[in-house]
Design a protein around this motif. Sequence first.
Motif, PDB file in Angstrom:
ATOM      1  N   LEU A  85      -8.398  -6.495 -62.140  1.00  0.00           N
ATOM      2  CA  LEU A  85      -7.635  -7.020 -63.267  1.00  0.00           C
ATOM      3  C   LEU A  85      -6.742  -5.936 -63.860  1.00  0.00           C
ATOM      4  CD1 LEU A  85     -10.174  -9.310 -65.174  1.00  0.00           C
ATOM      5  CD2 LEU A  85      -8.739  -9.822 -63.183  1.00  0.00           C
ATOM      6  N   TYR A  89      -2.773  -6.154 -65.025  1.00  0.00           N
ATOM      7  CA  TYR A  89      -2.265  -5.840 -66.368  1.00  0.00           C
ATOM      8  C   TYR A  89      -1.241  -4.707 -66.315  1.00  0.00           C
ATOM      9  CZ  TYR A  89      -6.302  -8.678 -67.651  1.00  0.00           C
ATOM     10  OH  TYR A  89      -7.223  -9.692 -67.752  1.00  0.00           O
ATOM     11  N   TYR A 127     -12.621 -12.483 -69.539  1.00  0.00           N
ATOM     12  CA  TYR A 127     -11.194 -12.248 -69.293  1.00  0.00           C
ATOM     13  C   TYR A 127     -10.428 -13.514 -68.932  1.00  0.00           C
ATOM     14  CZ  TYR A 127     -11.729  -7.285 -69.956  1.00  0.00           C
ATOM     15  OH  TYR A 127     -11.946  -6.055 -70.527  1.00  0.00           O
ATOM     16  N   GLU A 217     -13.657  -1.499 -69.069  1.00  0.00           N
ATOM     17  CA  GLU A 217     -12.921  -2.694 -69.497  1.00  0.00           C
ATOM     18  C   GLU A 217     -11.447  -2.545 -69.135  1.00  0.00           C
ATOM     19  OE1 GLU A 217     -14.444  -5.260 -70.659  1.00  0.00           O
ATOM     20  OE2 GLU A 217     -16.371  -4.444 -71.288  1.00  0.00           O
ATOM     21  N   LYS A 220      -6.482  -5.799 -70.959  1.00  0.00           N
ATOM     22  CA  LYS A 220      -5.756  -7.044 -71.224  1.00  0.00           C
ATOM     23  C   LYS A 220      -5.194  -7.050 -72.637  1.00  0.00           C
ATOM     24  CE  LYS A 220      -6.562 -12.056 -71.451  1.00  0.00           C
ATOM     25  NZ  LYS A 220      -7.570 -13.145 -71.257  1.00  0.00           N
TER      26      LYS A 220
END
Length: 348
Positions: A85, A89, A127, A217, A220
């Motif tokens: 992810l 981003y 997410y 993490e 986002k």
Amino acid sequence: MIEDKNQQRTSLEALGEFGLIEHLTKHFKIKQKSTVKGIGDDAAVLDFKSKKIVVTTDLLVEQVHFDLSYMPLKHLGYKAIMVNLSDVYAMNANATQVTVSIAVSNRFPLEALEELYAGMELASEIYGVDIVGGDTTSSTTGLIISVTAIGDVDVKDITYRNGAKPNDLLVVSGDLGAAYMGLQVLEREKEVFKVNPNNQPDLDLYTYIIERQLKPEARKDIVKLLKDLKVKPTSMIDISDGLSSEIIHLCKQSEVGVELYENKIPLDPQVISTCEEFNIDSTTIALNGGEDYELLMTISQEDFPKIKANPNLTVIGYITDKNKGMNLVTRAETLIPLIAKGWNSLNA
């Protein structure tokens, strides 16, 4: 250290490949409008209408990227999603779907894979991404995880690595070096455990840096923040291999130079104290540590007023002409050329 010797162990052979996939994914819910068909057919069906699509893949290999003697399987599942992810981003895009493939040896029972997939499910819930497919196969060398992440983005918002211009500001989210120092603590405790298996580690002093290693993490929130602030970075990359390496990527792709200020690099107090304990220079760790999954970007100077009071973003340098080179400005105000040592050489 990771296995409860009394836990139930269900052989994977009892389910077969399709039965295993169905068992591990039966609780996965669809969250994205663009997911027309998820798991359960020959291929997923996605509909993005007018958006551009970004796709990225990462491979995680046991004993290369993770060590199960201190990495809980649920955390590993979560981290496997995060590292992908983060790349979405870094394109200033919105992550929407992932596929997950694993190769697993017969030393893993069903219950272990349930833990792994529980971590993936948690990540997908938090997410807002759909797990829409993948594959399972056997492995003779332990556990291998491959995740592909898909995202969507408006053309006007796409941010590449090659857009930095002289006089742009170099900006980073969060703080750096914590994941690497968390790894150092875990490696030390693993060696202590080998000598004395009855020794229980006291990790209270290291909670932040260990969490940054075991449960990172993806940022986002920074993509949303930039949109809310009406700031479009001129270039962006995620920090997986260390700050120095990623700055060099941006500069080479954009054909520019940089001055990075040592005294501006954001460090958590726990990183500083642990570096002192290990007698390691904290700047070296921030530059070369890796696995922080923060976002490194360049922004136009005219956008500086929009970000200057924001605690999530730190200006750490500025972009120069290519012929001035890529340099670290030390606290003593001397220039040292940046080199990409990266994650692997620190482990060597």
